[in-house]
Design a protein around this motif. Sequence first.
Motif, mmCIF file in Angstrom:
data_model
loop_
_atom_site.group_PDB
_atom_site.id
_atom_site.type_symbol
_atom_site.label_atom_id
_atom_site.label_comp_id
_atom_site.label_asym_id
_atom_site.label_seq_id
_atom_site.Cartn_x
_atom_site.Cartn_y
_atom_site.Cartn_z
ATOM 1 N N GLY A 92 0.806 -1.217 0.000
ATOM 2 C CA GLY A 92 0.000 0.000 0.000
ATOM 3 C C GLY A 92 0.837 1.263 0.000
ATOM 4 O O GLY A 92 0.597 2.190 -0.782
ATOM 5 N N LEU A 93 1.834 1.315 0.870
ATOM 6 C CA LEU A 93 2.686 2.507 0.922
ATOM 7 C C LEU A 93 3.550 2.657 -0.327
ATOM 8 O O LEU A 93 3.754 3.777 -0.810
ATOM 9 C CB LEU A 93 3.551 2.489 2.177
ATOM 10 N N LEU A 94 4.048 1.560 -0.851
ATOM 11 C CA LEU A 94 4.830 1.640 -2.089
ATOM 12 C C LEU A 94 3.950 2.103 -3.255
ATOM 13 O O LEU A 94 4.366 2.932 -4.064
ATOM 14 C CB LEU A 94 5.480 0.295 -2.410
ATOM 15 N N ALA A 95 2.736 1.592 -3.322
ATOM 16 C CA ALA A 95 1.816 2.017 -4.385
ATOM 17 C C ALA A 95 1.453 3.492 -4.229
ATOM 18 O O ALA A 95 1.347 4.224 -5.220
ATOM 19 C CB ALA A 95 0.560 1.148 -4.370
ATOM 20 N N LEU A 96 1.284 3.939 -2.996
ATOM 21 C CA LEU A 96 0.998 5.350 -2.735
ATOM 22 C C LEU A 96 2.176 6.229 -3.157
ATOM 23 O O LEU A 96 1.988 7.275 -3.790
ATOM 24 C CB LEU A 96 0.674 5.560 -1.257
ATOM 25 N N ALA A 97 3.384 5.795 -2.832
ATOM 26 C CA ALA A 97 4.581 6.542 -3.251
ATOM 27 C C ALA A 97 4.649 6.610 -4.769
ATOM 28 O O ALA A 97 4.933 7.672 -5.350
ATOM 29 C CB ALA A 97 5.843 5.893 -2.680
ATOM 30 N N TYR A 98 4.388 5.492 -5.425
ATOM 31 C CA TYR A 98 4.386 5.458 -6.888
ATOM 32 C C TYR A 98 3.366 6.445 -7.445
ATOM 33 O O TYR A 98 3.685 7.253 -8.327
ATOM 34 C CB TYR A 98 4.075 4.033 -7.368
ATOM 35 N N ALA A 99 2.144 6.388 -6.924
ATOM 36 C CA ALA A 99 1.084 7.268 -7.415
ATOM 37 C C ALA A 99 1.415 8.741 -7.183
ATOM 38 O O ALA A 99 1.126 9.593 -8.031
ATOM 39 C CB ALA A 99 -0.240 6.912 -6.736
ATOM 40 N N ALA A 100 2.023 9.033 -6.042
ATOM 41 C CA ALA A 100 2.360 10.418 -5.722
ATOM 42 C C ALA A 100 3.472 10.962 -6.613
ATOM 43 O O ALA A 100 3.607 12.180 -6.757
ATOM 44 C CB ALA A 100 2.772 10.523 -4.253
ATOM 45 N N ILE A 101 4.253 10.073 -7.212
ATOM 46 C CA ILE A 101 5.385 10.508 -8.033
ATOM 47 C C ILE A 101 5.090 10.434 -9.527
ATOM 48 O O ILE A 101 5.473 11.329 -10.277
ATOM 49 C CB ILE A 101 6.640 9.658 -7.704
ATOM 50 N N ILE A 102 4.412 9.390 -9.988
ATOM 51 C CA ILE A 102 4.330 9.136 -11.429
ATOM 52 C C ILE A 102 3.594 10.229 -12.198
ATOM 53 O O ILE A 102 4.060 10.666 -13.251
ATOM 54 C CB ILE A 102 3.718 7.737 -11.737
ATOM 55 N N ILE A 103 2.488 10.701 -11.693
ATOM 56 C CA ILE A 103 1.726 11.699 -12.444
ATOM 57 C C ILE A 103 2.465 13.033 -12.504
ATOM 58 O O ILE A 103 2.639 13.585 -13.600
ATOM 59 C CB ILE A 103 0.289 11.828 -11.904
#
Length: 156
Positions: free
Chosen positions: A44-55
Amino acid sequence: MNWDLIFTICNNWALIMWLVLAFAPRHYWPNDIVIKMVFYGGVGLLALAYAAIIIPLMTGMISGGASGGADFTSLAGVQALLSSDGGATVGWIHYLAFDLFVGIWIARNADKHGFARWLQVPILFFTLMLGPLGLVLYLLLRMTRHNKVAEAVVPQ
């Protein structure tokens, strides 16, 4: 943006979650608390970090992305994206999250089918290090407990 710091934090966090998944005694705690901790706290936290960075990275709101020509439709475009500090970091976070997700599925499924932890740990290691190879090894192992291939490979 300090890409080295983001990379190090995410990488170390994922490693901690893998160690918990591999070595924490899951059968002592009720309601799969270890699995839930690794799922929400790890994936969950890794996916959140990804989402916060990718866009913001892809739209140019933050620096560190590929300078022109980055897209997902050509090899050259993917190479351009991954050759940047931000692109490599976010790509690595993507791998970390998905490999950990697959590791959780393997661990839960192996527990369900009675595979000993000593047999799970090497497969989880291969999943951490080589992703799909670890999954293939587990699916082959699952086939030893089932007569039909479909029963062995379909996630349950």
